[in-house]
Design an enzyme around this catalytic site. Structure first.
Site, short mmCIF file in Angstrom:
data_model
loop_
_atom_site.label_atom_id
_atom_site.label_comp_id
_atom_site.label_asym_id
_atom_site.label_seq_id
_atom_site.Cartn_x
_atom_site.Cartn_y
_atom_site.Cartn_z
N TYR A 157 2.40 1.09 6.17
CA TYR A 157 2.87 0.98 4.74
C TYR A 157 1.75 1.70 3.53
O TYR A 157 2.21 2.50 2.89
CB TYR A 157 2.93 -0.45 4.34
CG TYR A 157 3.54 -0.66 2.79
CD1 TYR A 157 4.37 -0.06 2.08
CD2 TYR A 157 2.38 -1.50 2.12
CE1 TYR A 157 4.70 -0.29 1.01
CE2 TYR A 157 2.82 -1.76 0.88
CZ TYR A 157 3.94 -1.12 0.28
OH TYR A 157 4.06 -1.20 -1.23
N LYS A 161 2.29 5.05 1.33
CA LYS A 161 2.27 4.98 -0.03
C LYS A 161 1.17 5.87 -0.28
O LYS A 161 1.39 6.40 -1.49
CB LYS A 161 2.03 3.61 -0.10
CG LYS A 161 3.42 2.73 0.11
CD LYS A 161 4.55 3.05 -0.90
CE LYS A 161 4.41 2.53 -2.18
NZ LYS A 161 5.73 2.88 -3.01
#
Length: 374
Positions: A157, A161
Site C-alpha cells: 500500500y 501510494k
C-alpha cells in the site's frame, strides 16, 4: 475565490472521505456540476444529497479507475479532479498486481485523461504512510515537509501510494491539449477517523468480543496525530481553491502537504479508547506480550505463512511492519498547509470526538448483534 460554476470530479466518491467531500462541495461551493465516480454509486447516497444539492447538477460515472475511456468521459469539461479512489490495505491482503493496477496505473490513466480533456487542477489524496515509519521504527515528532527520513517502505500500500504521488507531482505543469497547464498537488493525510471509519468499527468489534475491553496493540508513548474526516475534506477544498488562484498556483502546484489537525497526539490504541470510553469500553493497560516477544511471534507466523504459500495462501493476523507502525511515534505539523493553502481545521477535537462517538453509539447495537450471531 470559490468553485462556483466549476465542474468537479470526485473519484472514490462513495468512500469514507469521498462522501464527506461531495457533501462539503454541495453545501458550500455551489459548483455547476459534481461528478461522482466509483465502482458503484448507491442510490441511497444520491437521495441523501437532495437536501443540499441546490442548483448543482450531479452526474454518476460507475466503473473501474483503469478504464481509460470512462476516465476521459468523466474528465471531459471538468475543471478540477479530486482523486481519492484507492485500495487501502496495511495487512497485504490484496495481491500486489491488483493494488498496483488501481493505485498507480489508475492514477496515471486519470492524469493522462486530465491532459487530454484540459482539466486545470488535480488534487491527489496521499497518506502519511508514503513517509513511513521505516522498518527500524525511527520516530518523527511534529515533522514537516522538509524532514529527511529513511523511508524503506515495506507495505505494498505504501509503495503504490508513494509512486502514485510521485507521478502526480511530476505531472504538474504538463501541457494540456488546449495549450494550458495542469496544476497538481498531493495531500499526505494522517490516519483519518470520524463517522463511517471502518477501522474504528473493527476495533470496536474486537473490543466487544473481548468483553468490552479494547485490545492494546500500541504502547502509550507511540504517539501519532489522527485527523478528523471533516477537516480532511476541508483541506481538499482549500487545495482546489489554491490551485485555481493564479497567485497561489505557482506556490502550491507540484508540492505535497502534510494534513493534520488539533487532535491530541496519542497512540492508536489510546485514540480508540478516547472515542469509545463514553460507550462503556475500557482498555488493556499493557500489550498482551512484551513488544520484543510480539515481534518474534510475528516473524514466526510470517515464516510459516511463507512456507505454506506454494500450497495455500495464508495471511498472518499481523505482520512485523504493522506492529512497527502501531508502535512508532510518528506525527506531523500542518503549518505549511496553513501557510500555502490557507487550511485551518474547521472542527475542534472536542467536536470531532463527540461526532465520532455518537456515530459509534449508533452502530454499537448492530455490531453486538452481528458478533452474537456470527
Amino acid at each position: 475565490m470559490s468553485l462556483r460554476g466549476d465542474v468537479c470530479l470526485v473519484t472514490g466518491a462513495c468512500g469514507f472521505l469521498g462522501k464527506r467531500l461531495v457533501r462539503l462541495l454541495l453545501e458550500e461551493e455551489n459548483a455547476a456540476e459534481i461528478r461522482l465516480m466509483d465502482k458503484q454509486v448507491q442510490s441511497t447516497f444520491l437521495q441523501s444529497l437532495e437536501g443540499c444539492r441546490g442548483d448543482t447538477k450531479l452526474a454518476v460515472f460507475e466503473g473501474d479507475i483503469r478504464d481509460g475511456d470512462l476516465l476521459r468521459k468523466a474528465c471531459r469539461g471538468a475543471s478540477v479532479v479530486f482523486h481519492i479512489a484507492a485500495i487501502i490495505d496495511v495487512i497485504d491482503a490484496v495481491e500486489f498486481s491488483e493494488m498496483y493496477g488501481i493505485n498507480v496505473k489508475g492514477t496515471q490513466l486519470l492524469l493522462e485523461a486530465c491532459i487530454q480533456e484540459n482539466v486545470a487542477s488535480f488534487i491527489y489524496t496521499s497518506t502519511i504512510e508514503v513517509m513511513g515509519p521505516n522498518s527500524k521504527g525511527d520516530p518523527i515528532v511534529n515533522g514537516n515537509e522538509d524532514t529527511i527520513y529513511n523511508n524503506d517502505l515495506k507495505f505494498n500500500y505504501s509503495k503504490t501510494k508513494r509512486e502514485a504521488e510521485q507521478r502526480t507531482l511530476q505531472a504538474h505543469n504538463e501541457v494540456l491539449q488546449n495549450g494550458g497547464r495542469l496544476a497538481t498537488c498531493a495531500l499526505r493525510c494522517m490516519y483519518i477517523y470520524g463517522e463511517g471509519c471502518r477501522f474504528l468499527l473493527h476495533h470496536m468489534g474486537k473490543g466487544i468480543q473481548n468483553k468490552d475491553v479494547l485490545i492494546r496493540m500500541s504502547l502509550p508513548e507511540a504517539r501519532v496525530n489522527p485527523i478528523y474526516v471533516g477537516n480532511v475534506a476541508m483541506a481538499h477544498l482549500q487545495a482546489a481553491l489554491s490551485l485555481k488562484d493564479p497567485q497561489k498556483r505557482s506556490i502550491t502546484g507540484g508540492n505535497f502537504y502534510f494534513i493534520s489537525d488539533d487532535t491530541p497526539h496519542m497512540s492508536y490504541s489510546d485514540f480508540n479508547y478516547a472515542v469509545m470510553a463514553p460507550l462503556g469500553f475500557s482498555i488493556q493497560e499493557k500489550l498482551m506480550v512484551p513488544l520484543s516477544l510480539f515481534y518474534m511471534l510475528c516473524f514466526i507466523m510470517e515464516v510459516l505463512c511463507m512456507m505454506l504459500r506454494p500450497f495455500i495462501r495464508v495471511r498472518p493476523p499481523i505482520k512485523r511492519q504493522l506492529l512497527t507502525m502501531l508502535n512508532t511515534p510518528f506525527s506531523f505539523s500542518y503549518q505549511k498547509a496553513k501557510r500555502d493553502l490557507g487550511y485551518v481545521p474547521r472542527y475542534t477535537w472536542e467536536e470531532a470526538r463527540k461526532r465520532t462517538t455518537e456515530w459509534l453509539a449508533s452502530e454499537l447495537t448492530k455490531e453486538r448483534e452481528r458478533i452474537r450471531v456470527k
